[in-house]
Motif scaffolding. Structure first.
Motif, PDB file in Angstrom:
ATOM      1  N   ALA A 199      42.132 101.403  27.621  1.00 51.34           N
ATOM      2  CA  ALA A 199      42.450 101.439  26.309  1.00 51.34           C
ATOM      3  C   ALA A 199      42.595 103.016  25.526  1.00 51.34           C
ATOM      4  CB  ALA A 199      41.562 100.469  25.490  1.00 51.34           C
ATOM      5  N   ILE A 200      41.729 103.697  25.951  1.00 51.90           N
ATOM      6  CA  ILE A 200      41.879 105.085  25.256  1.00 51.90           C
ATOM      7  C   ILE A 200      43.044 105.728  25.800  1.00 51.90           C
ATOM      8  CG2 ILE A 200      40.478 107.136  25.237  1.00 51.90           C
ATOM      9  CD1 ILE A 200      37.910 105.493  25.206  1.00 51.90           C
ATOM     10  N   ASN A 201      43.204 105.464  27.051  1.00 57.15           N
ATOM     11  CA  ASN A 201      44.257 106.355  27.737  1.00 57.15           C
ATOM     12  C   ASN A 201      45.619 105.710  27.245  1.00 57.15           C
ATOM     13  OD1 ASN A 201      42.901 108.593  29.148  1.00 57.15           O
ATOM     14  ND2 ASN A 201      42.567 107.167  30.737  1.00 57.15           N
ATOM     15  N   PHE A 202      45.596 104.669  26.933  1.00 58.58           N
ATOM     16  CA  PHE A 202      46.639 103.769  26.557  1.00 58.58           C
ATOM     17  C   PHE A 202      47.418 104.293  25.143  1.00 58.58           C
ATOM     18  CE2 PHE A 202      49.123 100.043  24.894  1.00 58.58           C
ATOM     19  CZ  PHE A 202      50.056  99.719  26.104  1.00 58.58           C
ATOM     20  N   ILE A 203      46.516 104.450  24.429  1.00 58.70           N
ATOM     21  CA  ILE A 203      46.889 104.841  22.980  1.00 58.70           C
ATOM     22  C   ILE A 203      46.939 106.330  22.872  1.00 58.70           C
ATOM     23  CG2 ILE A 203      45.919 103.009  21.794  1.00 58.70           C
ATOM     24  CD1 ILE A 203      43.389 104.839  20.940  1.00 58.70           C
ATOM     25  N   LYS A 204      46.331 107.332  23.767  1.00 57.98           N
ATOM     26  CA  LYS A 204      46.575 108.517  23.710  1.00 57.98           C
ATOM     27  C   LYS A 204      47.946 109.023  24.403  1.00 57.98           C
ATOM     28  CE  LYS A 204      42.945 111.105  25.408  1.00 57.98           C
ATOM     29  NZ  LYS A 204      41.997 111.560  25.817  1.00 57.98           N
ATOM     30  N   HIS A 205      48.454 108.350  25.453  1.00 57.07           N
ATOM     31  CA  HIS A 205      49.581 108.624  26.133  1.00 57.07           C
ATOM     32  C   HIS A 205      50.703 107.894  25.980  1.00 57.07           C
ATOM     33  CE1 HIS A 205      47.070 111.435  27.965  1.00 57.07           C
ATOM     34  NE2 HIS A 205      46.129 110.334  28.454  1.00 57.07           N
ATOM     35  N   GLY A 206      51.475 108.049  24.768  1.00 55.93           N
ATOM     36  CA  GLY A 206      52.652 107.033  24.347  1.00 55.93           C
ATOM     37  C   GLY A 206      53.708 107.099  25.276  1.00 55.93           C
ATOM     38  N   ARG A 207      53.943 107.834  26.229  1.00 55.02           N
ATOM     39  CA  ARG A 207      54.930 107.608  26.976  1.00 55.02           C
ATOM     40  C   ARG A 207      54.696 106.621  28.160  1.00 55.02           C
ATOM     41  NH1 ARG A 207      59.800 109.506  25.518  1.00 55.02           N
ATOM     42  NH2 ARG A 207      59.530 111.024  24.108  1.00 55.02           N
ATOM     43  N   ARG A 208      53.560 106.535  28.697  1.00 56.70           N
ATOM     44  CA  ARG A 208      53.030 105.864  29.747  1.00 56.70           C
ATOM     45  C   ARG A 208      53.022 104.459  29.494  1.00 56.70           C
ATOM     46  NH1 ARG A 208      47.743 109.009  31.868  1.00 56.70           N
ATOM     47  NH2 ARG A 208      48.674 111.014  31.512  1.00 56.70           N
TER      48      ARG A 208
ATOM     49  N   PHE B 274      33.699  99.219   8.371  1.00 56.72           N
ATOM     50  CA  PHE B 274      32.983  98.745   7.423  1.00 56.72           C
ATOM     51  C   PHE B 274      34.096  97.796   6.661  1.00 56.72           C
ATOM     52  CE2 PHE B 274      29.093 101.237   7.568  1.00 56.72           C
ATOM     53  CZ  PHE B 274      28.158 100.206   7.553  1.00 56.72           C
ATOM     54  N   HIS B 275      35.315  97.895   6.578  1.00 56.27           N
ATOM     55  CA  HIS B 275      36.361  97.234   5.831  1.00 56.27           C
ATOM     56  C   HIS B 275      37.289  96.591   6.746  1.00 56.27           C
ATOM     57  CE1 HIS B 275      35.092 100.405   2.967  1.00 56.27           C
ATOM     58  NE2 HIS B 275      35.395  99.502   2.014  1.00 56.27           N
ATOM     59  N   TYR B 276      36.945  96.039   7.944  1.00 53.86           N
ATOM     60  CA  TYR B 276      37.527  95.248   8.884  1.00 53.86           C
ATOM     61  C   TYR B 276      39.008  95.747   9.047  1.00 53.86           C
ATOM     62  CZ  TYR B 276      33.534  92.122   7.733  1.00 53.86           C
ATOM     63  OH  TYR B 276      32.325  91.821   7.446  1.00 53.86           O
ATOM     64  N   ALA B 277      39.072  97.016   9.259  1.00 56.37           N
ATOM     65  CA  ALA B 277      40.466  97.516   9.492  1.00 56.37           C
ATOM     66  C   ALA B 277      40.924  97.345  10.998  1.00 56.37           C
ATOM     67  CB  ALA B 277      40.506  98.950   9.082  1.00 56.37           C
ATOM     68  N   ASP B 278      42.314  97.876  11.053  1.00 55.03           N
ATOM     69  CA  ASP B 278      42.541  97.588  12.635  1.00 55.03           C
ATOM     70  C   ASP B 278      41.744  98.427  13.705  1.00 55.03           C
ATOM     71  OD1 ASP B 278      45.088  97.086  14.363  1.00 55.03           O
ATOM     72  OD2 ASP B 278      44.796  99.315  14.709  1.00 55.03           O
ATOM     73  N   PRO B 279      41.420  97.394  14.732  1.00 56.21           N
ATOM     74  CA  PRO B 279      40.564  97.951  15.815  1.00 56.21           C
ATOM     75  C   PRO B 279      41.107  99.119  16.603  1.00 56.21           C
ATOM     76  CG  PRO B 279      40.786  95.432  15.834  1.00 56.21           C
ATOM     77  CD  PRO B 279      41.876  96.022  14.797  1.00 56.21           C
ATOM     78  N   ILE B 280      42.486  99.135  16.629  1.00 57.81           N
ATOM     79  CA  ILE B 280      43.097 100.158  17.385  1.00 57.81           C
ATOM     80  C   ILE B 280      42.961 101.319  16.794  1.00 57.81           C
ATOM     81  CG2 ILE B 280      45.400 100.859  18.711  1.00 57.81           C
ATOM     82  CD1 ILE B 280      45.818  97.780  18.834  1.00 57.81           C
ATOM     83  N   CYS B 281      42.980 101.478  15.452  1.00 59.14           N
ATOM     84  CA  CYS B 281      42.863 102.707  14.775  1.00 59.14           C
ATOM     85  C   CYS B 281      41.473 103.167  14.903  1.00 59.14           C
ATOM     86  CB  CYS B 281      43.390 102.364  13.260  1.00 59.14           C
ATOM     87  SG  CYS B 281      45.197 102.391  13.119  1.00 59.14           S
ATOM     88  N   ILE B 282      40.604 102.206  14.780  1.00 58.05           N
ATOM     89  CA  ILE B 282      39.042 102.441  15.010  1.00 58.05           C
ATOM     90  C   ILE B 282      38.887 103.153  16.437  1.00 58.05           C
ATOM     91  CG2 ILE B 282      36.761 101.717  15.045  1.00 58.05           C
ATOM     92  CD1 ILE B 282      37.762  99.701  12.773  1.00 58.05           C
ATOM     93  N   LEU B 283      39.558 102.736  17.493  1.00 58.29           N
ATOM     94  CA  LEU B 283      39.355 103.323  18.841  1.00 58.29           C
ATOM     95  C   LEU B 283      39.903 104.686  18.909  1.00 58.29           C
ATOM     96  CD1 LEU B 283      39.001 103.141  21.674  1.00 58.29           C
ATOM     97  CD2 LEU B 283      41.109 101.996  21.875  1.00 58.29           C
ATOM     98  N   ALA B 284      41.259 104.760  17.990  1.00 56.26           N
ATOM     99  CA  ALA B 284      41.673 106.062  18.172  1.00 56.26           C
ATOM    100  C   ALA B 284      40.844 107.330  17.661  1.00 56.26           C
ATOM    101  CB  ALA B 284      43.150 106.212  17.542  1.00 56.26           C
ATOM    102  N   LEU B 285      40.165 106.701  16.574  1.00 53.74           N
ATOM    103  CA  LEU B 285      39.272 107.711  15.723  1.00 53.74           C
ATOM    104  C   LEU B 285      37.908 108.129  16.289  1.00 53.74           C
ATOM    105  CD1 LEU B 285      40.232 106.561  12.168  1.00 53.74           C
ATOM    106  CD2 LEU B 285      40.364 108.787  12.855  1.00 53.74           C
ATOM    107  N   ALA B 286      37.454 106.817  17.045  1.00 54.93           N
ATOM    108  CA  ALA B 286      36.169 106.928  17.839  1.00 54.93           C
ATOM    109  C   ALA B 286      36.355 107.985  18.913  1.00 54.93           C
ATOM    110  CB  ALA B 286      35.853 105.687  17.985  1.00 54.93           C
ATOM    111  N   ALA B 287      37.615 107.495  19.706  1.00 53.71           N
ATOM    112  CA  ALA B 287      37.802 108.245  20.823  1.00 53.71           C
ATOM    113  C   ALA B 287      37.941 109.850  20.598  1.00 53.71           C
ATOM    114  CB  ALA B 287      38.894 107.867  21.549  1.00 53.71           C
ATOM    115  N   GLY B 288      38.608 110.243  19.473  1.00 47.91           N
ATOM    116  CA  GLY B 288      38.816 111.495  19.124  1.00 47.91           C
ATOM    117  C   GLY B 288      37.493 112.245  18.890  1.00 47.91           C
ATOM    118  N   ALA B 289      36.714 111.419  17.778  1.00 47.29           N
ATOM    119  CA  ALA B 289      35.494 111.967  17.440  1.00 47.29           C
ATOM    120  C   ALA B 289      34.507 112.326  18.839  1.00 47.29           C
ATOM    121  CB  ALA B 289      34.899 111.246  16.361  1.00 47.29           C
TER     122      ALA B 289
END
Length: 187
Positions: A87-96, A37-52
């Motif tokens: 995209a989800i796996n990319f942000i979840k697995h930092g060393r890859r 709703f506050h037009y924040a970073d889409p990558i952060c939104i993805l990380a939270l959405a994937a976790g939820a």
């Protein structure tokens, strides 16, 4: 030498606490919605959405409810499934893939959040105001034949049928006011 006074911050979380899977799911979902709703970073939104989504999918499966998003995704061509997971796996697995970039469409996170909201409603028998306003705004921004019926019903129920011309943040503020609450960040 005088010692420094102990600093306390009344808004800081406790140094340690227990939380449930349901609490983790709701916190991640509502924080992702708040950021959306506050037009924040889409990558952060993805990380939270994937976790939820992971939490709600597990809770739903435990309660005998399959995830509509997961079911839909499995029916898609393999290339679409791979793109959604990349995209989800990319942000979840930092060393890859440290030098790689991946394509991402924010609608994937939005679809996961819609699925999470329906899971929350199934598990808790209700949506929060923030969840209801997200669904209302999402169907306004994504008009389609299936969304038309849902959109009319939910925008009327959320008392936001006349707010489509406002930006997301204004929509949230006015919608929360109409639902009798203030738009505070999730806690």
């Amino acid at each position: 030498m005088d010692s420094l006074p102990e600093l306390t911050d009344p808004k800081a979380p406790p140094r340690g606490f227990n939380f449930t899977k349901a609490e983790a799911a709701k916190a991640q979902l509502e924080t992702g919605i708040w950021l959306w709703f506050h037009y924040a970073d889409p990558i952060c939104i993805l990380a939270l959405a994937a976790g939820a989504f992971d939490c709600y999918e597990a809770l739903g499966a435990h309660a005998g409810r399959a995830s509509p998003f997961k079911t839909w995704l499995k029916a898609q061509p393999q290339s679409r499934q791979d793109r959604a997971r990349d995209a989800i796996n990319f942000i979840k697995h930092g060393r890859r893939n440290l030098t790689k970039s991946v394509p991402y469409m924010p609608i994937w996170a939005e679809a996961m959040m819609i699925d999470c909201i329906e899971s929350h409603k199934h598990l808790c028998r209700a949506r929060t105001h923030l969840m209801t306003l997200f669904v209302a705004r999402w169907v306004i921004e994504n008009p389609s034949e299936p969304n038309a019926a849902i959109g009319a019903t939910i925008t009327r129920a959320a008392k936001v049928y006349d707010l489509a011309d406002r930006d997301r943040t204004q929509f949230l503020k006015k919608g929360m006011e109409r639902l009798g609450t203030t738009p505070a960040p999730p806690t």
